[in-house]
Scaffold this active site. Sequence first.
Site, short mmCIF file in Angstrom:
data_model
loop_
_atom_site.label_atom_id
_atom_site.label_comp_id
_atom_site.label_asym_id
_atom_site.label_seq_id
_atom_site.Cartn_x
_atom_site.Cartn_y
_atom_site.Cartn_z
N LYS A 99 -2.83 3.70 -5.15
CA LYS A 99 -3.50 4.18 -3.93
C LYS A 99 -2.41 4.53 -2.92
O LYS A 99 -1.77 3.66 -2.36
CB LYS A 99 -4.40 3.10 -3.33
CG LYS A 99 -5.31 3.69 -2.25
CD LYS A 99 -5.77 2.70 -1.21
CE LYS A 99 -4.77 2.45 -0.12
NZ LYS A 99 -4.41 3.63 0.70
N GLU A 129 7.01 -5.19 -1.38
CA GLU A 129 8.14 -4.56 -0.69
C GLU A 129 7.68 -4.30 0.74
O GLU A 129 6.89 -3.40 0.98
CB GLU A 129 8.51 -3.22 -1.36
CG GLU A 129 8.96 -3.35 -2.79
CD GLU A 129 10.31 -4.01 -2.94
OE1 GLU A 129 11.03 -4.14 -1.92
OE2 GLU A 129 10.65 -4.40 -4.06
N CYS A 185 12.40 1.86 5.79
CA CYS A 185 12.39 0.40 5.90
C CYS A 185 13.80 -0.19 5.93
O CYS A 185 13.99 -1.31 6.36
CB CYS A 185 11.59 -0.19 4.74
SG CYS A 185 12.10 0.49 3.17
N GLU A 207 9.44 -4.33 14.22
CA GLU A 207 9.72 -3.13 13.42
C GLU A 207 9.11 -1.92 14.14
O GLU A 207 7.90 -1.72 14.11
CB GLU A 207 9.14 -3.27 12.01
CG GLU A 207 9.62 -2.16 11.11
CD GLU A 207 9.05 -2.21 9.69
OE1 GLU A 207 7.92 -2.67 9.51
OE2 GLU A 207 9.76 -1.76 8.77
P1 NAD Z 1 0.87 -0.18 5.92
O1 NAD Z 1 1.11 -1.60 5.55
O2 NAD Z 1 0.03 0.11 7.11
O3 NAD Z 1 0.14 0.58 4.71
C1 NAD Z 1 0.71 0.59 3.42
C2 NAD Z 1 -0.39 0.87 2.42
O4 NAD Z 1 -1.31 -0.22 2.43
C3 NAD Z 1 -1.20 2.13 2.69
O5 NAD Z 1 -1.51 2.76 1.47
C4 NAD Z 1 -2.47 1.56 3.33
O6 NAD Z 1 -3.61 2.39 3.15
C5 NAD Z 1 -2.63 0.28 2.55
N1 NAD Z 1 -3.44 -0.75 3.22
C6 NAD Z 1 -3.67 -0.91 4.54
N2 NAD Z 1 -4.48 -1.98 4.74
C7 NAD Z 1 -4.77 -2.50 3.51
C8 NAD Z 1 -5.53 -3.61 3.06
N3 NAD Z 1 -6.19 -4.41 3.92
N4 NAD Z 1 -5.58 -3.86 1.73
C9 NAD Z 1 -4.91 -3.07 0.85
N5 NAD Z 1 -4.18 -1.99 1.22
C10 NAD Z 1 -4.10 -1.71 2.55
O7 NAD Z 1 2.29 0.50 5.98
P2 NAD Z 1 2.64 2.00 6.38
O8 NAD Z 1 2.42 2.12 7.85
O9 NAD Z 1 1.95 2.96 5.47
O10 NAD Z 1 4.19 2.07 6.01
C11 NAD Z 1 5.17 1.59 6.83
C12 NAD Z 1 5.57 0.18 6.42
O11 NAD Z 1 6.00 0.18 5.05
C13 NAD Z 1 6.73 -0.35 7.20
O12 NAD Z 1 6.49 -1.69 7.53
C14 NAD Z 1 7.90 -0.23 6.22
O13 NAD Z 1 8.97 -1.09 6.48
C15 NAD Z 1 7.23 -0.53 4.95
N6 NAD Z 1 8.03 -0.02 3.82
C16 NAD Z 1 8.71 -0.92 3.06
C17 NAD Z 1 9.50 -0.48 2.00
C18 NAD Z 1 10.26 -1.44 1.16
O14 NAD Z 1 10.77 -1.03 0.12
N7 NAD Z 1 10.36 -2.70 1.51
C19 NAD Z 1 9.58 0.89 1.73
C20 NAD Z 1 8.86 1.77 2.53
C21 NAD Z 1 8.08 1.30 3.58
#
Ligand code: NAD
Length: 504
Positions: free
Chosen positions: A179, A254, A288, A392
Amino acid sequence: MDLTSFSAGAQYIAGRLTPGTGDEPFRVVNPADGSTVQQVTLASTADVDHAVAAARAALPEWSGATPGARSEALTRLAAVLGEHAEEFARVETAQTGKPIKLSTEFDVPGTVDNTAFFAGAARNLEGKAAGEYSGDHTSYVRREAIGVVGSISPWNYPLQMAAWKILPAIAAGNTVVLKPAELTPLTSLMFARACTEAGIPDGVVNIVTGAGRTAGEHLVSHPDVAMVSFTGSTGVGKRVAELATATVKRTHLELGGKAPFVVFDDADLDAAVHGAVAASLINSGQDCTAATRAYVQRPLYRAFVDGVAELYRAIRLGDPLNPQTDLGPLVSYAHRDRVAGFVDRARSYATVVTGGAPGGKGHDGTDLGLGAYYQPTLITDAAQDSEVVQGEIFGPVLVVLPFDSDEDGLRLANDTPYGLAASAWTSNVHRSLRATREIAAGCVWVNDHIPIISEMPHGGYKSSGYGKDMSQYSLDEYTQVKHVMYDTTAVARKDWHRTIFGDR
Ligand code: NAD
């Protein structure tokens, strides 16, 4: 095949695009000007059920294929991705706003290289040598696929994050339902279509374009999903872990980061200044591992701040499709406002040296007011426990703070809940060794910050999560290890039975 047409729908299930059956249409928006890139219908929970069923149906054949056959399929996939490189870069830029030079030179070739790496890794399942460890048995391990993997990815590097999730999982014989973030589903769909074009069987890779709260939670909780692999924020990661616990799923998380950038007083100042600008502004800071907190030993502090400010002011904001544009918009207007909120609140307790505004005219005449643009922003004089140092922000914002002793620099570097990545800048080998040992992060660079390679692991410490992406380590995470033990004695009454009944 034209991978960029989504007229048949924005769900990819069992090798075909199909329309979602959710009740809300969703607009994938180009954040450079607010135009619609694609209108999609989001997935309902029934669509997730269909995708999981397709993945489950594909599992016996795919997990039973030889590593060599899976490797061949991934080699073909690398070729298909390479043939469609230009379309991938264009669509990635349209849905995220990232500069075309980044999509073209980083996101797409990185994904092709990752695919080629996992084509090789698929044939390289590792484990302990078989042997007669007990004396009376031959033991060996089998490294087996886990089952259907439910993956959830973020919007910052949609194509690369989809690839990091899908490739090790399928290389190891699992099947996947991914997803993507609802803001940026298009290159994940293209990736899945490329899998089909490369001859990967229907149902091995499925994409559900849906909202986190509905499709995401349904996928994580699904009883036929054996493992959940999530990349996103720490807050959502905790929710995912909680849901996965209810069905005892393996989780791979991650999560967020707040990478420190530690400059010791013997560092090459010019290298550190240029490194900080690149590492803080890559992908508009929506990375990230981006450098977010620079700690600079006092003798270099002033010159470092002046050097970064000067380069920040020269950054070219503009149309992301213009190859000369350094910085495009942030991913959405809502995210731009969130970033601006951090900076605006910081004005009351810190100094905004440069930036701190959306920007007027781009270097190429683009009206930046139409897009979700935000200028590179440099902040000083913030307290270590303040929001801009601890939280962040995920935007083009760098905070610079001075330190005195090496102990202080390393202590401050470790002083957030996150531990994804960090860098140390020094020409002294002992200082660098100490920094790489003492900084609690999944990756520590020395005299650079950002580069990644397919052969090496990426993943966090502390609240940045656990599990590794890329590298042989990630292949291992998508397998389960079975110990098989054969009796070699052919004796009916085995010696160890006497510990349970009878005498010697
Ligand atoms: P987010 O946590 O808002 O969303 C990530 C994903 O989770 C999306 O697909 C979203 O639709 C889904 N999601 C949201 N709520 C959910 C729930 N209740 N249950 C299941 N899925 C759900 O993150 P974002 O804003 O899309 O991305 C930015 C974040 O991702 C930052 O915190 C960044 O640091 C992190 N990130 C981490 C890495 C890593 O390798 N550690 C890499 C890239 C991004």
